[in-house]
Write a protein that holds these residues in place. Sequence first.
Motif, PDB file in Angstrom:
ATOM      1  N   VAL A  52       0.840  -1.199   0.000  1.00 38.85           N
ATOM      2  CA  VAL A  52       0.000   0.000   0.000  1.00 38.85           C
ATOM      3  C   VAL A  52       0.872   1.245   0.000  1.00 38.85           C
ATOM      4  CG1 VAL A  52      -1.735   1.313   1.262  1.00 38.85           C
ATOM      5  CG2 VAL A  52      -1.872  -1.184   1.165  1.00 38.85           C
ATOM      6  N   THR A  53       0.668   2.096  -0.997  1.00 42.61           N
ATOM      7  CA  THR A  53       1.363   3.378  -1.057  1.00 42.61           C
ATOM      8  C   THR A  53       0.560   4.475  -0.367  1.00 42.61           C
ATOM      9  OG1 THR A  53       2.424   2.762  -3.146  1.00 42.61           O
ATOM     10  CG2 THR A  53       2.362   5.099  -2.614  1.00 42.61           C
ATOM     11  N   SER A  54      -0.753   4.485  -0.642  1.00 44.88           N
ATOM     12  CA  SER A  54      -1.636   5.462  -0.001  1.00 44.88           C
ATOM     13  C   SER A  54      -3.066   4.960  -0.056  1.00 44.88           C
ATOM     14  CB  SER A  54      -1.533   6.837  -0.686  1.00 44.88           C
ATOM     15  OG  SER A  54      -1.957   6.757  -2.041  1.00 44.88           O
ATOM     16  N   VAL A  55      -3.890   5.442   0.870  1.00 42.71           N
ATOM     17  CA  VAL A  55      -5.300   5.071   0.935  1.00 42.71           C
ATOM     18  C   VAL A  55      -6.112   6.339   1.162  1.00 42.71           C
ATOM     19  CG1 VAL A  55      -7.056   3.714   2.142  1.00 42.71           C
ATOM     20  CG2 VAL A  55      -4.713   2.841   1.964  1.00 42.71           C
ATOM     21  N   CYS A  56      -7.202   6.480   0.415  1.00 40.94           N
ATOM     22  CA  CYS A  56      -8.038   7.670   0.623  1.00 40.94           C
ATOM     23  C   CYS A  56      -9.476   7.401   0.214  1.00 40.94           C
ATOM     24  CB  CYS A  56      -7.478   8.857  -0.157  1.00 40.94           C
ATOM     25  SG  CYS A  56      -7.646   8.730  -1.935  1.00 40.94           S
ATOM     26  N   TRP A  57     -10.362   8.276   0.646  1.00 40.07           N
ATOM     27  CA  TRP A  57     -11.702   8.339   0.080  1.00 40.07           C
ATOM     28  C   TRP A  57     -11.654   9.406  -1.005  1.00 40.07           C
ATOM     29  CZ3 TRP A  57     -13.966  13.085  -0.003  1.00 40.07           C
ATOM     30  CH2 TRP A  57     -13.549  14.023   0.936  1.00 40.07           C
ATOM     31  N   ALA A  58     -12.447   9.247  -2.036  1.00 37.85           N
ATOM     32  CA  ALA A  58     -12.378  10.209  -3.137  1.00 37.85           C
ATOM     33  C   ALA A  58     -13.679  10.191  -3.938  1.00 37.85           C
ATOM     34  CB  ALA A  58     -11.198   9.874  -4.062  1.00 37.85           C
ATOM     35  N   LYS A  59     -13.974  11.331  -4.543  1.00 38.47           N
ATOM     36  CA  LYS A  59     -15.136  11.427  -5.431  1.00 38.47           C
ATOM     37  C   LYS A  59     -14.897  12.534  -6.443  1.00 38.47           C
ATOM     38  CE  LYS A  59     -17.668  14.425  -2.164  1.00 38.47           C
ATOM     39  NZ  LYS A  59     -18.953  14.660  -1.499  1.00 38.47           N
ATOM     40  N   SER A  60     -15.440  12.345  -7.620  1.00 38.61           N
ATOM     41  CA  SER A  60     -15.344  13.365  -8.653  1.00 38.61           C
ATOM     42  C   SER A  60     -16.073  14.624  -8.200  1.00 38.61           C
ATOM     43  CB  SER A  60     -15.962  12.851  -9.956  1.00 38.61           C
ATOM     44  OG  SER A  60     -16.078  13.888 -10.905  1.00 38.61           O
ATOM     45  N   ARG A  61     -15.520  15.773  -8.523  1.00 35.64           N
ATOM     46  CA  ARG A  61     -16.185  17.029  -8.192  1.00 35.64           C
ATOM     47  C   ARG A  61     -17.422  17.255  -9.068  1.00 35.64           C
ATOM     48  NH1 ARG A  61     -13.190  20.159  -4.814  1.00 35.64           N
ATOM     49  NH2 ARG A  61     -10.959  19.635  -4.607  1.00 35.64           N
ATOM     50  N   ASP A  62     -17.498  16.534 -10.179  1.00 35.87           N
ATOM     51  CA  ASP A  62     -18.630  16.642 -11.100  1.00 35.87           C
ATOM     52  C   ASP A  62     -19.729  15.686 -10.641  1.00 35.87           C
ATOM     53  OD1 ASP A  62     -20.443  16.399 -13.216  1.00 35.87           O
ATOM     54  OD2 ASP A  62     -18.901  16.731 -14.736  1.00 35.87           O
ATOM     55  N   ARG A  63     -20.816  16.218 -10.109  1.00 40.10           N
ATOM     56  CA  ARG A  63     -21.885  15.379  -9.561  1.00 40.10           C
ATOM     57  C   ARG A  63     -22.486  14.479 -10.628  1.00 40.10           C
ATOM     58  NH1 ARG A  63     -27.494  15.695  -8.760  1.00 40.10           N
ATOM     59  NH2 ARG A  63     -28.199  14.614  -6.867  1.00 40.10           N
ATOM     60  N   GLU A  64     -22.675  14.989 -11.840  1.00 40.33           N
ATOM     61  CA  GLU A  64     -23.256  14.178 -12.907  1.00 40.33           C
ATOM     62  C   GLU A  64     -22.357  12.990 -13.242  1.00 40.33           C
ATOM     63  OE1 GLU A  64     -26.332  14.531 -14.090  1.00 40.33           O
ATOM     64  OE2 GLU A  64     -26.448  16.072 -12.524  1.00 40.33           O
ATOM     65  N   GLU A  65     -21.058  13.205 -13.181  1.00 40.05           N
ATOM     66  CA  GLU A  65     -20.122  12.108 -13.442  1.00 40.05           C
ATOM     67  C   GLU A  65     -20.215  11.055 -12.334  1.00 40.05           C
ATOM     68  OE1 GLU A  65     -15.785  12.998 -13.858  1.00 40.05           O
ATOM     69  OE2 GLU A  65     -16.207  12.271 -15.887  1.00 40.05           O
ATOM     70  N   ARG A  66     -20.402  11.503 -11.109  1.00 41.40           N
ATOM     71  CA  ARG A  66     -20.570  10.548 -10.003  1.00 41.40           C
ATOM     72  C   ARG A  66     -21.831   9.721 -10.194  1.00 41.40           C
ATOM     73  NH1 ARG A  66     -19.686  14.864  -6.604  1.00 41.40           N
ATOM     74  NH2 ARG A  66     -21.696  14.626  -5.551  1.00 41.40           N
TER      75      ARG A  66
END
Length: 407
Positions: free
Chosen positions: A66-80
């Motif tokens: 493991v190099t890194s772990v995160c939570w993440a989401k696109s800033r574009d709601r439609e893309e999400r």
Amino acid sequence: MPKIAKLGDACCGCGACAARCPKGCVEMVPDAAGFLRPEVDTGACIGCGGCDSVCPAIGGRPEDVVTSVCWAKSRDREERLASSSGGIFALLAHEVLRDGGVVVGAAWASGFKVVRHVLVEDEDRLDEVMRSKYVQSSVGREVYEGVRGALRGGRRVLFAGTACQVAGMRAYLGKLADSEGFLAVDVICHGAPSPLLWEKWAEHKERVAHTALRAVNMRSKTTGWLSYSASYAYAYDAEKDGASASPAPEPDSCVFGEDWYMKAFLANACLRPSCYACPAKRSCGSDITLGDFWGIQSAHPEVDYEGGVSAVICNTPKGAAAFEAVGPCVESGESSLERILPGNPSLVSPVAPYAKRGEFMRDLEGGVDIEEMMRRYDFRAPLAQRVRAKLGAVKRRVLGAAMAHHA
């Protein structure tokens, strides 16, 4: 006789052996449940050992770091909303395609009866490989050769699949897999369901609707991300004799816990035998592992999860660099495996088989129709568990509606 010919239930069906064989004497053939397994033409085999050398079920790889772990989401709601989770795969794919590269992932085929890996070279086709498809995808020789050809031609390639598929592709590519141009993304995998069960289920849906499927979305967010739905859209009559076309019927949609196919999948009744002892979990060599950050509400209560949130595990510096490249389009924060695991135990541990899996699969392979299968196996949880689940679903919908209104 190659070892792959004697694997039995240990085979994960990745197809690397067939792609690697220099004589083309290994063929992936469906078994009684539709799972692909290798068949060897021993008369043509030259005993080179190439097929055995790329098999994820033979030998083994070191554990992923493991190099890194995160939570993440696109800033574009439609893309999400168009993605299964937080839209991170789409961002990575756009980056590769804009650079003239190739994206490889699972796509529907044969009228939504089959799932196959395909190569996508332009953004207009990217939607084909978006969203989760809970059917085992076949990775044909042409896909393996296409990936190798693109890399040798100096093009970038993003390959997305389950851990066993990534392990198979990496072994096939050899040193090319370590080149800067190759980005491997594996998904947190619950298991690979029977292609035969899906085919029979899709045909059942068409019989009930009296028309053909024209779209399937196993991760529709019309009912929210936490309580996603399985959605089926159907064909409608085109214009005939100058008359107006019939309006398209509304998609047939229900919360995933009410869809019989999804219940069979989540109950572990129809998974490939190797899934119960997966040889590739956290050892497939992927650069990035992606999945839904189930349990984000408890792990990171500060995060607005409306529309979906991804768990992102970077396993190599190359993966970390690829994720950093899409950083301006992403909202993210640091996390840990310890926070991801409660909602995603299948990240590191194979699931346990359904108590009546043997009986279920014998019925499926023996030709019992779907209507009878549904009567025999309802996968209903105990009443107290159903009540708790119902209350939880209502709570999630209320919270989701409140967040949507606030947004």
